[in-house]
Design a protein around this motif. Sequence first.
Motif, PDB file in Angstrom:
ATOM      1  N   GLU A   1       0.868  -1.178   0.000  1.00  0.00           N
ATOM      2  CA  GLU A   1       0.000   0.000   0.000  1.00  0.00           C
ATOM      3  C   GLU A   1       0.899   1.220   0.000  1.00  0.00           C
ATOM      4  OE1 GLU A   1      -3.434   0.366   0.238  1.00  0.00           O
ATOM      5  OE2 GLU A   1      -4.081  -1.680   0.599  1.00  0.00           O
TER       6      GLU A   1
ATOM      7  N   SER B   1      -3.185  -3.294   4.874  1.00  0.00           N
ATOM      8  CA  SER B   1      -4.653  -3.250   4.824  1.00  0.00           C
ATOM      9  C   SER B   1      -5.078  -4.618   4.317  1.00  0.00           C
ATOM     10  CB  SER B   1      -5.155  -2.151   3.885  1.00  0.00           C
ATOM     11  OG  SER B   1      -5.251  -2.645   2.564  1.00  0.00           O
TER      12      SER B   1
ATOM     13  N   LYS C   1      -9.751  -8.791   0.717  1.00  0.00           N
ATOM     14  CA  LYS C   1     -11.152  -8.413   0.466  1.00  0.00           C
ATOM     15  C   LYS C   1     -11.489  -8.577  -1.010  1.00  0.00           C
ATOM     16  CE  LYS C   1     -10.659  -3.316   0.373  1.00  0.00           C
ATOM     17  NZ  LYS C   1     -11.293  -2.075   0.803  1.00  0.00           N
TER      18      LYS C   1
ATOM     19  N   ARG D   1       1.482  -0.080   9.309  1.00  0.00           N
ATOM     20  CA  ARG D   1       2.401   0.498   8.317  1.00  0.00           C
ATOM     21  C   ARG D   1       3.616   1.062   9.032  1.00  0.00           C
ATOM     22  NH1 ARG D   1      -2.151   3.113   4.145  1.00  0.00           N
ATOM     23  NH2 ARG D   1      -3.386   1.199   4.189  1.00  0.00           N
TER      24      ARG D   1
ATOM     25  N   GLN E   1      -9.230   0.674  10.322  1.00  0.00           N
ATOM     26  CA  GLN E   1     -10.035   1.062   9.162  1.00  0.00           C
ATOM     27  C   GLN E   1     -11.416   0.424   9.243  1.00  0.00           C
ATOM     28  OE1 GLN E   1      -8.052  -0.272   5.589  1.00  0.00           O
ATOM     29  NE2 GLN E   1      -6.828   1.601   5.436  1.00  0.00           N
TER      30      GLN E   1
ATOM     31  N   ASP F   1     -13.090  -1.211   6.587  1.00  0.00           N
ATOM     32  CA  ASP F   1     -12.688  -1.667   5.272  1.00  0.00           C
ATOM     33  C   ASP F   1     -13.910  -2.294   4.614  1.00  0.00           C
ATOM     34  OD1 ASP F   1     -10.649  -2.134   3.359  1.00  0.00           O
ATOM     35  OD2 ASP F   1     -10.642  -4.263   3.919  1.00  0.00           O
TER      36      ASP F   1
ATOM     37  N   HIS G   1      -3.180   2.164  -5.147  1.00  0.00           N
ATOM     38  CA  HIS G   1      -2.437   0.912  -5.027  1.00  0.00           C
ATOM     39  C   HIS G   1      -2.560   0.181  -6.347  1.00  0.00           C
ATOM     40  CE1 HIS G   1      -6.382  -0.778  -4.405  1.00  0.00           C
ATOM     41  NE2 HIS G   1      -6.513  -0.237  -3.207  1.00  0.00           N
TER      42      HIS G   1
ATOM     43  N   GLY H   1     -10.678   6.412   1.483  1.00  0.00           N
ATOM     44  CA  GLY H   1     -10.191   6.360   0.106  1.00  0.00           C
ATOM     45  C   GLY H   1     -10.415   4.979  -0.452  1.00  0.00           C
ATOM     46  N   GLY H   2     -10.682   4.910  -1.722  1.00  0.00           N
ATOM     47  CA  GLY H   2     -10.882   3.596  -2.322  1.00  0.00           C
ATOM     48  C   GLY H   2     -10.926   3.694  -3.825  1.00  0.00           C
TER      49      GLY H   2
ATOM     50  N   ARG I   1     -11.798  -1.717  -8.713  1.00  0.00           N
ATOM     51  CA  ARG I   1     -10.571  -2.492  -8.907  1.00  0.00           C
ATOM     52  C   ARG I   1     -10.461  -3.008 -10.334  1.00  0.00           C
ATOM     53  NH1 ARG I   1      -9.758  -0.390  -3.949  1.00  0.00           N
ATOM     54  NH2 ARG I   1     -11.191  -1.298  -2.422  1.00  0.00           N
TER      55      ARG I   1
ATOM     56  N   ILE J   1     -13.679   0.629  -0.496  1.00  0.00           N
ATOM     57  CA  ILE J   1     -13.162   1.842   0.128  1.00  0.00           C
ATOM     58  C   ILE J   1     -12.724   1.484   1.536  1.00  0.00           C
ATOM     59  CG2 ILE J   1     -15.367   2.574   1.150  1.00  0.00           C
ATOM     60  CD1 ILE J   1     -14.699   5.449   0.205  1.00  0.00           C
ATOM     61  N   ALA J   2     -11.887   2.305   2.119  1.00  0.00           N
ATOM     62  CA  ALA J   2     -11.548   2.129   3.538  1.00  0.00           C
ATOM     63  C   ALA J   2     -11.579   3.488   4.222  1.00  0.00           C
ATOM     64  CB  ALA J   2     -10.175   1.487   3.679  1.00  0.00           C
TER      65      ALA J   2
HETATM   66  N1  ASP Z   1      -6.831  -0.624   0.950  1.00  0.00           N
HETATM   67  C1  ASP Z   1      -7.010   0.772   0.664  1.00  0.00           C
HETATM   68  C2  ASP Z   1      -6.319   1.619   1.719  1.00  0.00           C
HETATM   69  O1  ASP Z   1      -5.995   1.142   2.788  1.00  0.00           O
HETATM   70  C3  ASP Z   1      -8.438   1.187   0.625  1.00  0.00           C
HETATM   71  C4  ASP Z   1      -9.186   0.623  -0.523  1.00  0.00           C
HETATM   72  O2  ASP Z   1      -8.748   0.770  -1.673  1.00  0.00           O
HETATM   73  O3  ASP Z   1     -10.268   0.079  -0.280  1.00  0.00           O
HETATM   74  O4  ASP Z   1      -6.104   2.798   1.505  1.00  0.00           O
END
Ligand code: ASP
Length: 595
Positions: free
Chosen positions: A175, A197, A202, A221, A235, A237, A454, A490-491, A494, A536-537
């Motif tokens: 990440e 994360s 997920k 992190r 988070q 998540d 990411h 943020g998310g 995908r 999103i998270a």
């Molecule tokens: N895993 C991402 C983050 O921790 C969030 C996401 O894209 O759902 O920022």
Amino acid sequence: MLRTHTAGELRAENEGESVVLAGWVNRRRDHGNLIFVDIRDRYGVTQAVFNPDHSAAAHAVGESLRGEYVVQVKGTVRKRPDDMTNETLDTGAIELLVDEAKVLNPARTPPFTLNDEAPVSEELRLKYRYLDLRRARLQQNMVLRHKVVAFIRRWLDEQNFVEIETPILIKSTPEGARDFLVPSRLHPSRFYALPQSPQQLKQLLMVSGMDRYFQIARCFRDEDLRGDRQPEFTQLDLEMSFVDTEDILALNEQLTIDLVHEVMPEKRFLQTPFPRLSYDEAMARYGSDKPDLRFEMALVDLSEIVAHSTFRVFSGALAEGGVVKLLVGPGLADYSRKQIDELEAIAKDLGAKGLAWAKVDDATTATLSGGISKFLSDEESRAILDASGAEGGDLLLFGADRFETVSAVLGRLRLELGERLGLRDPEVFAYAWILNFPLVEWNEEQARWDAMHHPFTSPQDEDLEKMTSDPGAVRAKAYDLVANGWELAGGSIRIHNREVQRKMFDLLNIDDTHQQTQFGHMLEAFEYGAPPHGGIAWGIDRVVMLYAGEPNIREVIAFPKTAAGTDLMTAAPSHVDEQQLADLHIALAGKAVKR
Ligand code: ASP
């Protein structure tokens, strides 16, 4: 139970009742004959009165009490005389006339007072966090945090989400930060990583057909820390199948609105539906991708106006491909040299070489004074005032540098001036969505493209072609939820197609071998029918911090680490004994060997 009521519960209606309370001695006042003891628990404070004429034995116990002793008192509720009621206490209409008292546990004098908000060093607070947590403010923060999470769980449950736990010992998920590693005892020289994360997991749950997943997830992190960062954080998540950006935004916006109404009913939203800004717009106007929209004070691009400027700072920045921008400090022309120096210090901290400024004496005649005004031609001054709408009495602050530096500096100064001018009303939540982020950003040091979000974030369909021809221009299906200058969530939608995922890895310069060793399981899973999905998270710590009106997330975490990543209470991280290291097949190298 050792009590019949809590210390926050008794009211005038309870007059005459015989009750038992248990709690801590918040404060003890000895009036010779009478002793008043405020008994505190999580629910409130109740005044107990020890009268030797009523019970000599209880009074003797009352005399022995000290701050933070744990006591149990039995007594009769009586109304306080009208002129003695305490409006600031929920229980202020009554007191307890003590019949019997018992010390359940004495206490050492705490290293700081717990019954008021007297300033205490954070070091001391963190070392004795269990005592710090007895204070009302932190108790409220913990309860608020619980309410936020409990509401989210209920709400998502009603929306058919399933809460699923994912492992803490995993293979590293990139990440963008450094991983915390856990050595494997059973597999010498191998390591687990703590999840930055649950991102990959997920997504794999979507391949599993779980459709709607969420988790209140701990993330780790290993980064350099700042006020709003901790090595581990929480988070919300979530991930959904068969959705596009609009679905994710709508669901999260409604959850946010319902949550605020439930836990912070006194707060106001600046605007609903939440406004939406593109990343480019946010950066251009506010110098930040998490702008505080409670006030406007937009930055003005002067690059064209000063394109032929004789002022070296401006022409130099433009010649090197940079920009010249302006921030207007409304009515701040009376700032002293010292105040401007303070602003300059902030600018320099963020990488500016200095801070160019001028004051507007008269807007009709375009008369500027001070600072760099002498380097501006009359036409330039006129054009700057026209473009910015600055008026007499305003302070002009200029940024001339690379776009990133100018944005960081003027964006930060904008917040500073907003704060000084009282424009950041804590009662207002200015939520907004930031959309259309770039897919990748150029990493100057490593000379390569990095994923902005990411590596699993989908490019926008119409930009797919540009992934090879012009990567910097590719927009992502990514979104951030911001409020009051904070990024709260943020998310992205995908990539669910193996080929596009490969293209993304190629762009990020992750070679075939690495793709296989790092992400082989993802690529393989995508060959077994991955549904389109996105998620999103939320940063729960930040959300609670904002709601609680706290300046940093340590105030809403029960046992946080210091800014240097240490736990002052347990003294972690700590040395471990030789045997533990040997079991893990680890030998300390160089400096680390010295203890
Ligand atoms: N895993 C991402 C983050 O921790 C969030 C996401 O894209 O759902 O920022």
